[in-house]
Design a protein around this motif. Structure first.
Motif, PDB file in Angstrom:
ATOM      1  N   ASP A 108      -6.841   1.266  -8.964  1.00  0.00           N
ATOM      2  CA  ASP A 108      -7.676   1.235  -7.770  1.00  0.00           C
ATOM      3  C   ASP A 108      -8.129  -0.205  -7.582  1.00  0.00           C
ATOM      4  O   ASP A 108      -9.102  -0.659  -8.196  1.00  0.00           O
TER       5      ASP A 108
ATOM      6  N   GLU B 205       1.300   4.044  -3.193  1.00  0.00           N
ATOM      7  CA  GLU B 205       1.066   5.476  -3.026  1.00  0.00           C
ATOM      8  C   GLU B 205       2.292   6.310  -3.379  1.00  0.00           C
ATOM      9  O   GLU B 205       2.157   7.403  -3.914  1.00  0.00           O
TER      10      GLU B 205
ATOM     11  N   ARG C  72      -2.518   4.990 -12.099  1.00  0.00           N
ATOM     12  CA  ARG C  72      -2.611   4.186 -10.884  1.00  0.00           C
ATOM     13  C   ARG C  72      -3.737   3.169 -11.056  1.00  0.00           C
ATOM     14  O   ARG C  72      -4.584   3.311 -11.929  1.00  0.00           O
TER      15      ARG C  72
ATOM     16  N   TYR D 105       2.720  -2.081  -7.718  1.00  0.00           N
ATOM     17  CA  TYR D 105       1.633  -2.954  -7.304  1.00  0.00           C
ATOM     18  C   TYR D 105       2.115  -4.392  -7.373  1.00  0.00           C
ATOM     19  O   TYR D 105       2.838  -4.763  -8.302  1.00  0.00           O
TER      20      TYR D 105
ATOM     21  N   THR E 148       0.839  -1.198   0.000  1.00  0.00           N
ATOM     22  CA  THR E 148       0.000   0.000   0.000  1.00  0.00           C
ATOM     23  C   THR E 148       0.870   1.242   0.000  1.00  0.00           C
ATOM     24  O   THR E 148       0.617   2.202  -0.739  1.00  0.00           O
TER      25      THR E 148
ATOM     26  N   THR F  16      -9.484   2.010 -13.034  1.00  0.00           N
ATOM     27  CA  THR F  16      -8.252   2.777 -13.045  1.00  0.00           C
ATOM     28  C   THR F  16      -8.576   4.252 -13.141  1.00  0.00           C
ATOM     29  O   THR F  16      -9.621   4.648 -13.622  1.00  0.00           O
TER      30      THR F  16
ATOM     31  N   GLU G  89     -11.884  -0.854  -6.113  1.00  0.00           N
ATOM     32  CA  GLU G  89     -13.015  -0.616  -7.003  1.00  0.00           C
ATOM     33  C   GLU G  89     -12.880  -1.398  -8.312  1.00  0.00           C
ATOM     34  O   GLU G  89     -13.848  -1.593  -9.021  1.00  0.00           O
TER      35      GLU G  89
END
Length: 107
Positions: free
Chosen positions: A99, A22, A97, A27, A18, A105, A102
């Motif tokens: 997400d 950020e 990035r 990832y 995480t 992207t 959800e």
């Protein structure tokens, strides 16, 4: 060529990843053992509609485990091993990035 959905098994959501997502746009995913860097790159780009700059791959050995069970007054000890697995760390372009919560992207 393999299907993209079979290359990426699941995302790795840890505190460290995480923080890296950020700050450094990295990832981590658990991927198929037979996947190489190019198939991982193509799968991430098609699935999340992003552009991948770099892919790093780590092969991890499964841990040995011992289990003790008491059954009928007897002690039964069994030894086993967890499966080996492969982790891919993907770096994206600066403006992109993923997400993961959800599934979409943001650009």
């Amino acid at each position: 060529m393999e299907k993209e959905r079979h290359v990426i098994l699941r995302p790795l959501l840890t505190e460290k990843m995480t923080y890296l997502s950020e700050t450094e746009r990295k990832y981590a995913f658990k991927v198929d053992m037979a996947a190489n860097k190019m198939t991982i790159k193509n799968a991430v780009e098609k699935r999340f509609n992003v552009h991948v700059e770099k892919v790093a791959v780590v092969r991890l050995k499964g841990k040995s485990k011992t289990q003790t069970v008491r059954s009928g007054g007897k002690v039964i000890r069994t030894n086993g091993r967890r499966a080996h697995w492969k982790k891919a760390i993907v770096t994206l372009r600066p403006e992109e990035r993923i997400d993961l919560f959800e599934g979409e992207t943001a650009v």
